[in-house]
Design a protein around this motif. Sequence first.
Motif, PDB file in Angstrom:
ATOM      1  N   THR A 115      43.769  35.941  45.733  1.00 42.78           N
ATOM      2  CA  THR A 115      44.196  36.387  44.409  1.00 42.78           C
ATOM      3  C   THR A 115      43.768  35.392  43.327  1.00 42.78           C
ATOM      4  OG1 THR A 115      46.304  35.211  44.498  1.00 42.78           O
ATOM      5  CG2 THR A 115      46.239  37.454  45.446  1.00 42.78           C
ATOM      6  N   PRO A 116      43.817  35.806  42.065  1.00 44.05           N
ATOM      7  CA  PRO A 116      43.538  34.870  40.975  1.00 44.05           C
ATOM      8  C   PRO A 116      44.442  33.633  41.027  1.00 44.05           C
ATOM      9  CG  PRO A 116      43.469  37.108  40.148  1.00 44.05           C
ATOM     10  CD  PRO A 116      43.950  37.193  41.564  1.00 44.05           C
ATOM     11  N   LEU A 131      39.468  46.517  32.004  1.00 45.11           N
ATOM     12  CA  LEU A 131      39.573  45.085  32.278  1.00 45.11           C
ATOM     13  C   LEU A 131      39.793  44.794  33.757  1.00 45.11           C
ATOM     14  CD1 LEU A 131      41.805  43.996  29.280  1.00 45.11           C
ATOM     15  CD2 LEU A 131      39.308  43.945  29.455  1.00 45.11           C
ATOM     16  N   ASN A 132      40.122  45.793  34.533  1.00 50.05           N
ATOM     17  CA  ASN A 132      40.352  45.607  35.965  1.00 50.05           C
ATOM     18  C   ASN A 132      39.177  46.077  36.811  1.00 50.05           C
ATOM     19  OD1 ASN A 132      42.987  44.474  35.757  1.00 50.05           O
ATOM     20  ND2 ASN A 132      43.782  46.510  35.288  1.00 50.05           N
ATOM     21  N   HIS A 133      38.055  46.325  36.153  1.00 46.77           N
ATOM     22  CA  HIS A 133      36.864  46.728  36.896  1.00 46.77           C
ATOM     23  C   HIS A 133      36.439  45.619  37.859  1.00 46.77           C
ATOM     24  CE1 HIS A 133      32.958  48.535  37.702  1.00 46.77           C
ATOM     25  NE2 HIS A 133      32.436  47.340  37.517  1.00 46.77           N
ATOM     26  N   VAL A 134      36.056  46.014  39.055  1.00 50.15           N
ATOM     27  CA  VAL A 134      35.616  45.065  40.088  1.00 50.15           C
ATOM     28  C   VAL A 134      34.108  45.206  40.260  1.00 50.15           C
ATOM     29  CG1 VAL A 134      35.840  44.385  42.505  1.00 50.15           C
ATOM     30  CG2 VAL A 134      37.842  45.245  41.250  1.00 50.15           C
ATOM     31  N   ASN A 135      33.385  44.088  40.159  1.00 52.61           N
ATOM     32  CA  ASN A 135      31.919  44.155  40.280  1.00 52.61           C
ATOM     33  C   ASN A 135      31.488  44.092  41.745  1.00 52.61           C
ATOM     34  OD1 ASN A 135      32.063  41.450  41.056  1.00 52.61           O
ATOM     35  ND2 ASN A 135      31.206  40.652  39.156  1.00 52.61           N
ATOM     36  N   ASP A 136      30.193  44.033  41.962  1.00 58.78           N
ATOM     37  CA  ASP A 136      29.669  44.080  43.331  1.00 58.78           C
ATOM     38  C   ASP A 136      30.017  42.830  44.144  1.00 58.78           C
ATOM     39  OD1 ASP A 136      28.587  46.528  42.700  1.00 58.78           O
ATOM     40  OD2 ASP A 136      26.549  45.779  42.392  1.00 58.78           O
ATOM     41  N   ASP A 196      45.197  42.953  35.613  1.00 57.34           N
ATOM     42  CA  ASP A 196      46.109  42.893  36.759  1.00 57.34           C
ATOM     43  C   ASP A 196      45.870  41.617  37.562  1.00 57.34           C
ATOM     44  OD1 ASP A 196      47.630  43.251  39.014  1.00 57.34           O
ATOM     45  OD2 ASP A 196      46.815  45.231  39.513  1.00 57.34           O
ATOM     46  N   PRO A 197      46.824  40.678  37.559  1.00 54.12           N
ATOM     47  CA  PRO A 197      46.649  39.431  38.305  1.00 54.12           C
ATOM     48  C   PRO A 197      46.779  39.608  39.811  1.00 54.12           C
ATOM     49  CG  PRO A 197      48.844  39.502  37.380  1.00 54.12           C
ATOM     50  CD  PRO A 197      48.118  40.707  36.849  1.00 54.12           C
TER      51      PRO A 197
END
Length: 217
Positions: free
Chosen positions: A198-199, A151-156, A188-189
């Motif tokens: 940040t979110p 769920l904390n994967h970061v895309n391009d 992770d917020p």
Amino acid sequence: MARERGLDGLERILENVTTADQPTDPAAALLRAAADGDADAVAVALRAGADIESRDEHDRTALLLAATYDHVAVAELLVAMGADPDALDDRHDTPWLVTGVTGSVAMLEALLPANPDLTIRNRYGGLSPIPASERGHVDYVRRVVRTGIDLNHVNDLGWTALLEAIILGDGGAAHQEIVRILLAAGADPGIADGDGVTPLQHAEQRGYDEMVALLRR
């Protein structure tokens, strides 16, 4: 194969197929039947010798077509017969990745027995929860967080599912619920975007008070 796997309904269909019923181009018939959602015609095409991994002009397999058009019965048949849930098309989509776009929980469930690779990335470098979060697919997100996917994967673009729910969402009830689900599932917020925002800061900038409250807990 159908008999060995206990697929009684499919076995009966295959046994009753006559030579006259068989398509002249089994591969084309398979792909057409998958796109149309005709499980019986899929079975006939396979009986006629179609390769289950046949591809169309966009490198889409029958299973990917079934996933794209949400034909669950066809997908269940193809999965039972061993279709590859990780077959990539020319847009770098797989049957599994497509479920994040459509938001189909039923298709997600149909594909899980095939053990799809949850780490394959789409053309934006993302995993299925990211487009699902952007599009407000609440039920899908609620189910996919229980698969163990990252769920904390970061895309391009530098965004997580949580960031996409805030940045590309409308701040309404669906996206609020997705933020709640993601946080409860361990998102992770504190992961900021590529610019260090940040979110919480994105939610504050947009005036999404409900999301702000969730992120401050």
